[in-house]
Write an enzyme that holds these catalytic residues in place. Sequence first.
Site, mmCIF file in Angstrom:
data_model
loop_
_atom_site.group_PDB
_atom_site.id
_atom_site.type_symbol
_atom_site.label_atom_id
_atom_site.label_comp_id
_atom_site.label_asym_id
_atom_site.label_seq_id
_atom_site.Cartn_x
_atom_site.Cartn_y
_atom_site.Cartn_z
ATOM 1 N N ASP A 133 0.846 -1.211 0.000
ATOM 2 C CA ASP A 133 0.000 0.000 0.000
ATOM 3 C C ASP A 133 0.872 1.247 0.000
ATOM 4 O OD1 ASP A 133 -2.691 1.344 2.119
ATOM 5 O OD2 ASP A 133 -2.324 1.446 -0.050
ATOM 6 N N LYS A 135 1.921 4.604 -0.898
ATOM 7 C CA LYS A 135 1.285 5.774 -1.528
ATOM 8 C C LYS A 135 1.699 7.004 -0.733
ATOM 9 C CE LYS A 135 -2.894 4.850 1.170
ATOM 10 N NZ LYS A 135 -4.321 4.504 1.140
ATOM 11 N N ASN A 138 1.326 7.468 2.980
ATOM 12 C CA ASN A 138 2.061 6.553 3.867
ATOM 13 C C ASN A 138 3.555 6.824 3.889
ATOM 14 O OD1 ASN A 138 -0.269 5.284 4.579
ATOM 15 N ND2 ASN A 138 -0.080 3.622 3.091
#
Length: 337
Positions: A133, A135, A138
């Site tokens: 994840d 992105k 983050n």
Amino acid sequence: MVRYIALKGLYDLEKTIGSGGFAKVKLATHIATGEKVAIKIMDKISLGDDLPRVKLEVQALKTLLHQHICRLYQVIETDSHYFMVIEYCSGGELFDHIGIEKNRLSETESRKFFRQIVSAVAYLHSLGYAHRDLKPENVLLDREENLKLIDFGLCAKPKNGIDSHLQTSCGSPTYAAPELILGKKYLGSEVDIWSMGVLLYALLCGFLPFDDNSIENLYRKILSGKYDEPSWLSSSSKRLIRAMLQIDPKKRITIQELCNHPWITAGFLNPVSFVHKTNFEKDDDVLSTMSAICGEHASDIWRKLVKSDRTDYRTATYLLLLDRKLRGLSLRISPSA
Ligand SMILES: [NH3+]CCCOc1cc(-c2cn[nH]c2)ccc1C(=O)Nc1ccccc1
């Protein structure tokens, strides 16, 4: 402010700094040391059958000790909630740091940050984990503008190792690799490389390679693998982005090749290495500070620390005092600890 009995006397909750699907992240103060932390609060009811993911994330964060991965200090579980006490990244999200006027970074600045992402992901993959994840939300910065990866709620450690296939579709489509949005079997390491390609493009260009309000058009753009190459991109940057945004995962650059890529090493003496923090290092100043307050012998405190599952208040206090010492600050504990 909703009072959580489980945090009473340990942490003072402050403002909300993030909220996602089933988690809310609040700024808090670790009372014994006065240090700021981020507390990720998840209520078990809204977690539903995602409950096992919390265990996965905790297990991953306890294992992952790296200067560019947000540190887990403590986990508190009650009948109704999980509380994960995590390193506070006062610099906020990297992409907020880029600022609106500039909206993109120079190649040199992008390289500084991107090398840190590559180091964290190379370390992750070396332990058999994939983030899945990656992105902009983050990717955070701490007070010294060191980059910190967060949110390992979707990370996977396939039981037969990083080279075995995954199937679950997860993460946000904008950063998702073609094989992932097609629902094919995929390798976590390969989808992380694609997402890193999207991140690098966003750093260098100030906008996303694939973007569209309609999900079908977005998918079509991702599957075409076609994106603009703005005039300011150097040919070396274009070559690296192309190598990461390969539709065919088998043609995509690997994390090891990435660590040695000419764009990555330009201006640096060495390739990216994923040398990480040593394990739990013993520090006598911190232990004597803790012993002065709680009355136990430093050796007993250390023995309990090493024996513990390293996610209790004693561990959080030790690690936060160690952070203070590494920043050259005084070691102080409020007596109420
Ligand atoms: N998109 C980030 C929102 C949540 O923020 C955090 C999440 C985690 C986290 C979540 N899961 N694992 C770690 C750890 C730290 C932060 C944080 O410090 N955020 C922040 C700090 C200053 C300004 C703005 C945001």
